[in-house]
Write an enzyme that holds these catalytic residues in place. Sequence first.
Site, PDB file in Angstrom:
ATOM      1  N   HIS A 134       0.812  -1.220   0.000  1.00 56.52           N
ATOM      2  CA  HIS A 134       0.000   0.000   0.000  1.00 56.52           C
ATOM      3  C   HIS A 134       0.848   1.274   0.000  1.00 56.52           C
ATOM      4  O   HIS A 134       0.312   2.377  -0.148  1.00 56.52           O
ATOM      5  CB  HIS A 134      -0.937   0.005   1.216  1.00 56.52           C
ATOM      6  CG  HIS A 134      -2.315   0.495   0.904  1.00 56.52           C
ATOM      7  ND1 HIS A 134      -2.554   1.532   0.028  1.00 56.52           N
ATOM      8  CD2 HIS A 134      -3.537   0.093   1.347  1.00 56.52           C
ATOM      9  CE1 HIS A 134      -3.859   1.744  -0.051  1.00 56.52           C
ATOM     10  NE2 HIS A 134      -4.483   0.887   0.733  1.00 56.52           N
ATOM     11  N   ARG A 135       2.165   1.136   0.144  1.00 57.16           N
ATOM     12  CA  ARG A 135       3.038   2.309   0.004  1.00 57.16           C
ATOM     13  C   ARG A 135       3.112   2.750  -1.453  1.00 57.16           C
ATOM     14  O   ARG A 135       3.345   3.932  -1.744  1.00 57.16           O
ATOM     15  CB  ARG A 135       4.447   1.993   0.512  1.00 57.16           C
ATOM     16  CG  ARG A 135       4.557   1.623   1.975  1.00 57.16           C
ATOM     17  CD  ARG A 135       5.971   1.222   2.321  1.00 57.16           C
ATOM     18  NE  ARG A 135       6.420   0.079   1.530  1.00 57.16           N
ATOM     19  CZ  ARG A 135       7.657  -0.415   1.556  1.00 57.16           C
ATOM     20  NH1 ARG A 135       8.569   0.147   2.344  1.00 57.16           N
ATOM     21  NH2 ARG A 135       7.988  -1.460   0.812  1.00 57.16           N
TER      22      ARG A 135
END
Length: 430
Positions: free
Chosen positions: A400-401
């Site tokens: 999710h980065r």
Amino acid sequence: MIYEFKLPDIGEGLHEAEIIRWLVREGDVVNADQPIAEIQTDKAMVEMTTPVAGKVVALAGPEGATVKVGEPLIVVETEAAVAGEAAPTEDSVREPVPAAHGEAPRPARKRAIAAPSVRKRARELGVPIDEVEGTGEGGRVTLADLERYVREREAAATVAARDEAKKDALPTGGAAGGRQASIATWTSIAGLDALFEEEERIPLRGLRKKIAEKMVKSVYTAPHATGMDEIDVTKLVEIRKSLASELAKEQIKLTYLPFIIKAVTRALKEYPMFNASLDEETNEIVLKKRYHIGIATATKAGLLVPVIRDADQKSIRELAVEIAELSEKAHRQALRLKELQGSTFTITSTGAGGGWFAKPIINYPEVAIFGAHAIKRKPVVIDDEIVIRDMMGISLTFDHRVIDGEPAGRFMRTVAHYLSHPEVLLLDVR
């Protein structure tokens, strides 16, 4: 002259390796290029050889110890310094090494000739491989030799235990005393068996340890998010069945995996952010221009991820052949390091008998992993009518980065479209 053989960087990004088994001892005389140890890297088990001949004067540590790249693995007093000492051949018996004060002399031994996979299996079985008589070419120890040794050892242990139990149960006070002794003996044995069966401890070593370390690093480094869905693969089932019968004539097994790889690589080209890694030192997203697909493969030793390089350039038939070859080598633990390196995206599966959905763990440092799960016939609604279709569960875990939920959803829909319309994939001849 003292020579320090330092652990070289034998793999992509290798920082350290675990010593699985020493093939020599301190005091042994070795030839150049003689195997000295089996080590486990992040990717595979490797047999190390010494580049020089001479007498072993020091080892890096006990089996199970970790050695970093650049640290001495073994220290050898080279032949120039030990002139006159003949180095034994692989088949020769080693002479006993003089014992230090207070140390019992070690008996002479012969080092068994065996492949790394056979040595690994011997460790799993607790078999001292040097004691096994090899029946292979040149006296090489085979898996069949290990199995025979284990059977003979177990048979001997059973006979010894029976004889010991009979001896302990002999009458000591007449017939009644004999019966009481026998009952007491077998009750004691049964009690001990029950005690030992309550738990078993298995050392976390080798490949299993490396898998554990990599999983922990992945989960604690990249924030994982997972999307799940089910897709209609009725056409895919029909096409695979038709093509499988044709390829079977060439002794080629066609699974669903080649189609999944083609669908995924097409989606990766449409959404390049998924074929990437994150350089944490420079804070840069690194987009990969080639499509090397890792295939998570379950083996008895643990999870291996052989890599199909330039998967987008290969046909369904070519992928089927390469998958079969890599899978066979993975189960024999015969994969080379380059066949386990350089993946840009990974595909995993819970198998035909597995669950409907799962949350795969990213093959770090990649940024996403696609999971293909069981295909089941289920009732679905199409045009307001209930019909039976072949449905496949899928999942996508992403970092999710780098990736957000909305593009992850679009990526999944793209893969689903190609798997629902597999005839399009057949246009990719190369």
